[in-house]
Scaffold this motif. Structure first.
Motif, PDB file in Angstrom:
ATOM      1  N   GLU A  16      -0.192   2.776  24.148  1.00  0.00           N
ATOM      2  CA  GLU A  16       0.006   3.175  25.645  1.00  0.00           C
ATOM      3  C   GLU A  16       1.281   4.217  25.774  1.00  0.00           C
ATOM      4  O   GLU A  16       2.182   3.838  25.327  1.00  0.00           O
ATOM      5  CB  GLU A  16       0.126   2.266  26.713  1.00  0.00           C
ATOM      6  CG  GLU A  16      -0.019   2.725  28.260  1.00  0.00           C
ATOM      7  CD  GLU A  16      -0.138   1.584  29.151  1.00  0.00           C
ATOM      8  OE1 GLU A  16       0.701   1.956  30.070  1.00  0.00           O
ATOM      9  OE2 GLU A  16      -0.976   0.755  28.901  1.00  0.00           O
ATOM     10  N   HIS A  17       1.064   5.491  25.827  1.00  0.00           N
ATOM     11  CA  HIS A  17       2.134   6.591  25.743  1.00  0.00           C
ATOM     12  C   HIS A  17       2.026   7.778  26.585  1.00  0.00           C
ATOM     13  O   HIS A  17       0.788   8.116  26.938  1.00  0.00           O
ATOM     14  CB  HIS A  17       2.019   7.163  24.261  1.00  0.00           C
ATOM     15  CG  HIS A  17       3.014   8.121  24.089  1.00  0.00           C
ATOM     16  ND1 HIS A  17       4.515   7.636  23.707  1.00  0.00           N
ATOM     17  CD2 HIS A  17       3.271   9.261  23.650  1.00  0.00           C
ATOM     18  CE1 HIS A  17       5.218   8.794  23.600  1.00  0.00           C
ATOM     19  NE2 HIS A  17       4.344   9.810  23.569  1.00  0.00           N
ATOM     20  N   ASN A  18       3.211   7.769  27.394  1.00  0.00           N
ATOM     21  CA  ASN A  18       2.943   9.125  28.276  1.00  0.00           C
ATOM     22  C   ASN A  18       1.956   8.614  29.252  1.00  0.00           C
ATOM     23  O   ASN A  18       1.236   9.683  29.950  1.00  0.00           O
ATOM     24  CB  ASN A  18       2.871  10.229  27.665  1.00  0.00           C
ATOM     25  CG  ASN A  18       4.014  10.747  27.065  1.00  0.00           C
ATOM     26  OD1 ASN A  18       5.067  10.109  27.053  1.00  0.00           O
ATOM     27  ND2 ASN A  18       3.706  12.049  26.387  1.00  0.00           N
ATOM     28  N   GLY A  19       1.678   7.478  29.698  1.00  0.00           N
ATOM     29  CA  GLY A  19       0.715   7.375  30.726  1.00  0.00           C
ATOM     30  C   GLY A  19      -0.877   7.279  30.306  1.00  0.00           C
ATOM     31  O   GLY A  19      -1.579   7.492  31.105  1.00  0.00           O
ATOM     32  N   TRP A  22      -4.007   5.996  23.637  1.00  0.00           N
ATOM     33  CA  TRP A  22      -3.945   7.089  22.401  1.00  0.00           C
ATOM     34  C   TRP A  22      -4.120   6.271  21.409  1.00  0.00           C
ATOM     35  O   TRP A  22      -3.580   5.205  20.956  1.00  0.00           O
ATOM     36  CB  TRP A  22      -2.557   7.978  22.201  1.00  0.00           C
ATOM     37  CG  TRP A  22      -2.214   8.586  23.315  1.00  0.00           C
ATOM     38  CD1 TRP A  22      -1.596   8.312  24.610  1.00  0.00           C
ATOM     39  CD2 TRP A  22      -2.124  10.065  23.631  1.00  0.00           C
ATOM     40  NE1 TRP A  22      -1.186   9.528  25.194  1.00  0.00           N
ATOM     41  CE2 TRP A  22      -1.809  10.562  24.528  1.00  0.00           C
ATOM     42  CE3 TRP A  22      -3.000  10.905  22.816  1.00  0.00           C
ATOM     43  CZ2 TRP A  22      -1.819  11.814  25.240  1.00  0.00           C
ATOM     44  CZ3 TRP A  22      -2.883  12.298  23.268  1.00  0.00           C
ATOM     45  CH2 TRP A  22      -2.178  12.858  24.372  1.00  0.00           C
ATOM     46  N   ASN A  45      -6.150  11.114  22.253  1.00  0.00           N
ATOM     47  CA  ASN A  45      -6.257  10.715  23.698  1.00  0.00           C
ATOM     48  C   ASN A  45      -7.607  10.033  23.746  1.00  0.00           C
ATOM     49  O   ASN A  45      -8.611  10.772  23.602  1.00  0.00           O
ATOM     50  CB  ASN A  45      -5.997  11.704  24.634  1.00  0.00           C
ATOM     51  CG  ASN A  45      -6.028  11.189  26.069  1.00  0.00           C
ATOM     52  OD1 ASN A  45      -6.855  10.365  26.443  1.00  0.00           O
ATOM     53  ND2 ASN A  45      -4.968  11.380  26.798  1.00  0.00           N
ATOM     54  N   LEU A  52      -1.956  14.780  19.815  1.00  0.00           N
ATOM     55  CA  LEU A  52      -0.673  15.244  20.192  1.00  0.00           C
ATOM     56  C   LEU A  52      -0.006  14.633  18.746  1.00  0.00           C
ATOM     57  O   LEU A  52      -0.363  13.505  18.150  1.00  0.00           O
ATOM     58  CB  LEU A  52      -0.362  14.263  21.226  1.00  0.00           C
ATOM     59  CG  LEU A  52       1.234  13.954  21.661  1.00  0.00           C
ATOM     60  CD1 LEU A  52       1.792  14.966  22.190  1.00  0.00           C
ATOM     61  CD2 LEU A  52       1.273  12.687  22.614  1.00  0.00           C
ATOM     62  N   GLU A  54       3.847  13.263  17.520  1.00  0.00           N
ATOM     63  CA  GLU A  54       4.996  12.466  18.413  1.00  0.00           C
ATOM     64  C   GLU A  54       5.619  11.846  17.106  1.00  0.00           C
ATOM     65  O   GLU A  54       5.009  11.320  16.024  1.00  0.00           O
ATOM     66  CB  GLU A  54       4.444  11.579  19.273  1.00  0.00           C
ATOM     67  CG  GLU A  54       5.480  11.199  20.175  1.00  0.00           C
ATOM     68  CD  GLU A  54       5.673  11.910  21.416  1.00  0.00           C
ATOM     69  OE1 GLU A  54       7.113  12.573  21.450  1.00  0.00           O
ATOM     70  OE2 GLU A  54       4.977  12.481  22.090  1.00  0.00           O
ATOM     71  N   ASP A  60      12.468   2.903  18.560  1.00  0.00           N
ATOM     72  CA  ASP A  60      11.769   3.104  19.584  1.00  0.00           C
ATOM     73  C   ASP A  60      10.754   1.915  19.954  1.00  0.00           C
ATOM     74  O   ASP A  60       9.980   1.670  18.822  1.00  0.00           O
ATOM     75  CB  ASP A  60      10.926   4.427  19.476  1.00  0.00           C
ATOM     76  CG  ASP A  60      12.056   5.697  19.570  1.00  0.00           C
ATOM     77  OD1 ASP A  60      12.857   5.411  20.004  1.00  0.00           O
ATOM     78  OD2 ASP A  60      11.341   6.636  18.869  1.00  0.00           O
TER      79      ASP A  60
END
Length: 187
Positions: A16-19, A22, A45, A52, A54, A60
């Motif tokens: 779960e990344h940036n809402g 993925w 996605n 994407l 990243e 992190d």
């Protein structure tokens, strides 16, 4: 949901990344000469198919999502939408036909496939690893020809071309590996 460090991300993990949800497609661990190590992650996605790239440092924290898998039966396709049914509850789920990509021709009526859910939303579908297909057209079998690493092209009943050993003829059933899209064995 469990949080994992950026250096624990593996291909196939759902994050779960940036809402959004993925799937990690490719992960490269990079150790530059200057600065801290990081993981370069290529993600796709699960809802809209966008990609994407990243970077995640080991410090992190990322939310890892577990998807629930259900076996569902393929019913029919209409207007680019595949309809599947849960064989226990008879609930029906619709997914876009392009979710299977180049493996779409191997989907057969009544086939049982794995559908992955996040909460109650269907996100992904995977075919069985091996599927039986019939050869429609190939070169004739030549007597005495051995299977010494020589393959010939064959057209399957679903329109897909695969390479088969020389001893396999037309109108024979073969088993095809859906992950590699290659001949596996005679049926």
């Amino acid at each position: 949901m469990p949080k994992i460090n950026g250096n624990e991300i593996r291909p196939g993990n759902v994050l779960e990344h940036n809402g959004g949800l993925w799937a990690a497609v490719k992960v490269d661990h990079v150790k530059p000469g200057k600065g801290g190590a990081f993981a370069q992650v290529e993600m796709k996605n699960l809802r809209n198919g966008s990609k994407l790239n990243e970077r995640f440092r080991s410090a992190d924290k990322v939310e890892r999502v577990r998807l629930e898998q259900k076996d569902m039966q393929f019913l029919y396709e209409s207007d680019g939408v595949l309809t599947f049914m849960d064989t226990e509850t008879y609930d029906q789920v619709e997914l876009p036909a392009d979710i299977l990509g180049e493996r779409r021709p191997f989907l057969q009526d009544g086939m049982t496939i794995h559908v992955e859910f996040h909460e109650s939303e269907a996100l992904n579908a995977t075919l069985p690893q091996k599927v039986t297909c019939k050869i429609v057209e190939t070169e004739p079998v030549v007597k005495g020809q051995t299977a010494a690493n020589s393959f010939k092209p064959a057209l399957l009943d679903n329109g897909v071309r695969v390479m088969v050993p020389p001893f396999v003829g037309s109108d024979e059933d073969i088993i095809v590996n859906t992950e590699t899209m290659e001949y596996s064995e005679r049926a």
